[in-house]
Design a protein around this motif. Sequence first.
Motif, PDB file in Angstrom:
ATOM      1  N   VAL A  31       0.842  -1.202   0.000  1.00  0.00           N
ATOM      2  CA  VAL A  31       0.000   0.000   0.000  1.00  0.00           C
ATOM      3  C   VAL A  31       0.877   1.253   0.000  1.00  0.00           C
ATOM      4  CG1 VAL A  31      -1.741   1.312   1.295  1.00  0.00           C
ATOM      5  CG2 VAL A  31      -1.968  -1.166   1.051  1.00  0.00           C
ATOM      6  N   LEU A  32       1.982   1.223   0.726  1.00  0.00           N
ATOM      7  CA  LEU A  32       2.911   2.354   0.719  1.00  0.00           C
ATOM      8  C   LEU A  32       3.502   2.551  -0.675  1.00  0.00           C
ATOM      9  CD1 LEU A  32       4.328   4.546   2.393  1.00  0.00           C
ATOM     10  CD2 LEU A  32       6.139   2.883   2.848  1.00  0.00           C
ATOM     11  N   LEU A  33       3.855   1.464  -1.340  1.00  0.00           N
ATOM     12  CA  LEU A  33       4.385   1.529  -2.703  1.00  0.00           C
ATOM     13  C   LEU A  33       3.351   2.115  -3.665  1.00  0.00           C
ATOM     14  CD1 LEU A  33       6.695   0.803  -4.709  1.00  0.00           C
ATOM     15  CD2 LEU A  33       5.529  -1.384  -5.019  1.00  0.00           C
ATOM     16  N   ILE A  34       2.104   1.696  -3.521  1.00  0.00           N
ATOM     17  CA  ILE A  34       1.040   2.224  -4.383  1.00  0.00           C
ATOM     18  C   ILE A  34       0.857   3.718  -4.153  1.00  0.00           C
ATOM     19  CG2 ILE A  34      -1.460   2.193  -4.786  1.00  0.00           C
ATOM     20  CD1 ILE A  34      -1.303  -0.856  -4.488  1.00  0.00           C
ATOM     21  N   SER A  35       0.871   4.150  -2.902  1.00  0.00           N
ATOM     22  CA  SER A  35       0.726   5.588  -2.628  1.00  0.00           C
ATOM     23  C   SER A  35       1.919   6.360  -3.177  1.00  0.00           C
ATOM     24  CB  SER A  35       0.540   5.856  -1.139  1.00  0.00           C
ATOM     25  OG  SER A  35       1.730   5.642  -0.425  1.00  0.00           O
ATOM     26  N   MET A  36       3.108   5.774  -3.100  1.00  0.00           N
ATOM     27  CA  MET A  36       4.306   6.436  -3.607  1.00  0.00           C
ATOM     28  C   MET A  36       4.252   6.564  -5.137  1.00  0.00           C
ATOM     29  SD  MET A  36       8.304   5.442  -2.931  1.00  0.00           S
ATOM     30  CE  MET A  36       7.899   4.877  -1.313  1.00  0.00           C
ATOM     31  N   VAL A  37       3.868   5.508  -5.817  1.00  0.00           N
ATOM     32  CA  VAL A  37       3.783   5.532  -7.278  1.00  0.00           C
ATOM     33  C   VAL A  37       2.706   6.520  -7.733  1.00  0.00           C
ATOM     34  CG1 VAL A  37       3.146   4.154  -9.300  1.00  0.00           C
ATOM     35  CG2 VAL A  37       4.736   3.229  -7.612  1.00  0.00           C
ATOM     36  N   THR A  38       1.577   6.510  -7.057  1.00  0.00           N
ATOM     37  CA  THR A  38       0.497   7.441  -7.395  1.00  0.00           C
ATOM     38  C   THR A  38       0.963   8.887  -7.240  1.00  0.00           C
ATOM     39  OG1 THR A  38      -1.120   5.829  -6.612  1.00  0.00           O
ATOM     40  CG2 THR A  38      -1.891   8.075  -6.877  1.00  0.00           C
ATOM     41  N   ASN A  39       1.598   9.187  -6.103  1.00  0.00           N
ATOM     42  CA  ASN A  39       2.101  10.549  -5.876  1.00  0.00           C
ATOM     43  C   ASN A  39       3.179  10.923  -6.874  1.00  0.00           C
ATOM     44  OD1 ASN A  39       0.580  11.571  -3.723  1.00  0.00           O
ATOM     45  ND2 ASN A  39       1.715  10.313  -2.282  1.00  0.00           N
ATOM     46  N   LEU A  40       4.028   9.986  -7.218  1.00  0.00           N
ATOM     47  CA  LEU A  40       5.084  10.262  -8.187  1.00  0.00           C
ATOM     48  C   LEU A  40       4.496  10.612  -9.551  1.00  0.00           C
ATOM     49  CD1 LEU A  40       8.111  10.391  -8.790  1.00  0.00           C
ATOM     50  CD2 LEU A  40       8.024   7.955  -9.332  1.00  0.00           C
ATOM     51  N   LEU A  41       3.499   9.840  -9.998  1.00  0.00           N
ATOM     52  CA  LEU A  41       2.867  10.124 -11.289  1.00  0.00           C
ATOM     53  C   LEU A  41       2.199  11.495 -11.303  1.00  0.00           C
ATOM     54  CD1 LEU A  41       1.266   6.673 -12.150  1.00  0.00           C
ATOM     55  CD2 LEU A  41       3.128   7.813 -13.361  1.00  0.00           C
ATOM     56  N   VAL A  42       1.443  11.784 -10.278  1.00  0.00           N
ATOM     57  CA  VAL A  42       0.748  13.079 -10.202  1.00  0.00           C
ATOM     58  C   VAL A  42       1.763  14.222 -10.147  1.00  0.00           C
ATOM     59  CG1 VAL A  42      -0.752  14.523  -8.763  1.00  0.00           C
ATOM     60  CG2 VAL A  42      -1.339  12.132  -9.162  1.00  0.00           C
ATOM     61  N   SER A 153       0.519   8.414   1.903  1.00  0.00           N
ATOM     62  CA  SER A 153       0.432   9.379   0.815  1.00  0.00           C
ATOM     63  C   SER A 153       0.946  10.743   1.246  1.00  0.00           C
ATOM     64  CB  SER A 153      -1.012   9.484   0.336  1.00  0.00           C
ATOM     65  OG  SER A 153      -1.101  10.336  -0.761  1.00  0.00           O
ATOM     66  N   ILE A 154       0.597  11.164   2.438  1.00  0.00           N
ATOM     67  CA  ILE A 154       1.085  12.451   2.942  1.00  0.00           C
ATOM     68  C   ILE A 154       2.615  12.424   3.045  1.00  0.00           C
ATOM     69  CG2 ILE A 154       1.201  13.936   4.978  1.00  0.00           C
ATOM     70  CD1 ILE A 154      -1.772  13.309   5.418  1.00  0.00           C
ATOM     71  N   ALA A 155       3.137  11.362   3.623  1.00  0.00           N
ATOM     72  CA  ALA A 155       4.585  11.260   3.804  1.00  0.00           C
ATOM     73  C   ALA A 155       5.324  11.214   2.467  1.00  0.00           C
ATOM     74  CB  ALA A 155       4.920  10.019   4.629  1.00  0.00           C
ATOM     75  N   THR A 156       4.859  10.397   1.546  1.00  0.00           N
ATOM     76  CA  THR A 156       5.554  10.282   0.267  1.00  0.00           C
ATOM     77  C   THR A 156       5.356  11.531  -0.586  1.00  0.00           C
ATOM     78  OG1 THR A 156       3.699   9.058  -0.726  1.00  0.00           O
ATOM     79  CG2 THR A 156       5.491   7.764   0.217  1.00  0.00           C
ATOM     80  N   ASN A 157       4.209  12.177  -0.466  1.00  0.00           N
ATOM     81  CA  ASN A 157       3.963  13.384  -1.244  1.00  0.00           C
ATOM     82  C   ASN A 157       4.916  14.500  -0.843  1.00  0.00           C
ATOM     83  OD1 ASN A 157       2.625  14.922  -3.213  1.00  0.00           O
ATOM     84  ND2 ASN A 157       1.383  15.881  -1.646  1.00  0.00           N
ATOM     85  N   VAL A 158       5.168  14.641   0.436  1.00  0.00           N
ATOM     86  CA  VAL A 158       6.091  15.673   0.907  1.00  0.00           C
ATOM     87  C   VAL A 158       7.482  15.425   0.324  1.00  0.00           C
ATOM     88  CG1 VAL A 158       7.291  16.558   2.953  1.00  0.00           C
ATOM     89  CG2 VAL A 158       4.819  16.220   3.010  1.00  0.00           C
ATOM     90  N   LEU A 159       7.949  14.189   0.403  1.00  0.00           N
ATOM     91  CA  LEU A 159       9.278  13.845  -0.131  1.00  0.00           C
ATOM     92  C   LEU A 159       9.363  14.068  -1.646  1.00  0.00           C
ATOM     93  CD1 LEU A 159      10.126  10.560   1.772  1.00  0.00           C
ATOM     94  CD2 LEU A 159      11.431  12.667   1.808  1.00  0.00           C
ATOM     95  N   ILE A 160       8.405  13.532  -2.353  1.00  0.00           N
ATOM     96  CA  ILE A 160       8.419  13.620  -3.816  1.00  0.00           C
ATOM     97  C   ILE A 160       8.300  15.075  -4.274  1.00  0.00           C
ATOM     98  CG2 ILE A 160       7.114  13.031  -5.898  1.00  0.00           C
ATOM     99  CD1 ILE A 160       6.546  10.291  -4.510  1.00  0.00           C
ATOM    100  N   SER A 161       7.424  15.835  -3.649  1.00  0.00           N
ATOM    101  CA  SER A 161       7.255  17.243  -4.019  1.00  0.00           C
ATOM    102  C   SER A 161       8.548  18.020  -3.807  1.00  0.00           C
ATOM    103  CB  SER A 161       6.135  17.889  -3.204  1.00  0.00           C
ATOM    104  OG  SER A 161       4.902  17.322  -3.546  1.00  0.00           O
ATOM    105  N   ARG A 162       9.227  17.751  -2.725  1.00  0.00           N
ATOM    106  CA  ARG A 162      10.507  18.432  -2.468  1.00  0.00           C
ATOM    107  C   ARG A 162      11.560  18.023  -3.484  1.00  0.00           C
ATOM    108  NH1 ARG A 162      11.444  21.626   2.596  1.00  0.00           N
ATOM    109  NH2 ARG A 162       9.300  21.852   3.242  1.00  0.00           N
ATOM    110  N   LEU A 163      11.632  16.724  -3.768  1.00  0.00           N
ATOM    111  CA  LEU A 163      12.623  16.236  -4.726  1.00  0.00           C
ATOM    112  C   LEU A 163      12.408  16.804  -6.129  1.00  0.00           C
ATOM    113  CD1 LEU A 163      12.953  12.480  -3.674  1.00  0.00           C
ATOM    114  CD2 LEU A 163      14.684  14.268  -3.439  1.00  0.00           C
ATOM    115  N   LEU A 164      11.155  16.979  -6.514  1.00  0.00           N
ATOM    116  CA  LEU A 164      10.847  17.494  -7.848  1.00  0.00           C
ATOM    117  C   LEU A 164      10.754  19.022  -7.894  1.00  0.00           C
ATOM    118  CD1 LEU A 164       8.214  14.881  -9.074  1.00  0.00           C
ATOM    119  CD2 LEU A 164      10.615  15.040  -9.690  1.00  0.00           C
ATOM    120  N   GLY A 165      10.982  19.667  -6.752  1.00  0.00           N
ATOM    121  CA  GLY A 165      10.965  21.129  -6.717  1.00  0.00           C
ATOM    122  C   GLY A 165       9.581  21.735  -6.807  1.00  0.00           C
TER     123      GLY A 165
END
Length: 170
Positions: A31-42, A153-165
């Motif tokens: 489930v964590l992987l799915i939330s991470m992939v979803t956030n990454l795509l968006v 999703s909240i945790a991965t979104n914060v990381l991904i958003s920061r990494l992608l600027g």
Amino acid sequence: MLDVCLISLAVSLVGFSLDALKVIPSSTLFVLLISMVTNLLVSLVNRLFVNVEEQKEWTIKSTLLRREMMKAMQSGNKRLMEKLQKEQQESTKAQTKMSMDRMKLMLFFLIPFFALWQVLGSFYGNEIVALMPFDAPFFGVQLNLFSWYFLGSIATNVLISRLLGLTFEI
């Protein structure tokens, strides 16, 4: 039901048992992987189609404008307040346009996201998919699909958003 049957068929062809994904820690990681992939795509789509620099510029401008408005109100400078209110109207229009652009992108993801939730919901039901190391307010210790996806999703979104600027400090 058809979704689960199709997934079961595809998985059985590969030789992997779906039952393994229903047991903690596999369910937690899946489930964590799915939330991470979803956030990454968006986030990637947002990065590609939204002018991040323009958004950053308008956000900083709006924040500084709000600070100036507060100072003008405290000092009672009516002429400056009128000038700043006009600037604030322009800023609000620009931010509304940018928000609408992001909203259009979110609508693009809405149908696939609902389909994903249908499949995951029928697969996990109300089963516990993750355990918290402490009793979290509003969530407790045992987390179902929705709770764990939400937190992950909240945790991965914060990381991904920061990494992608996509986020920035003011």
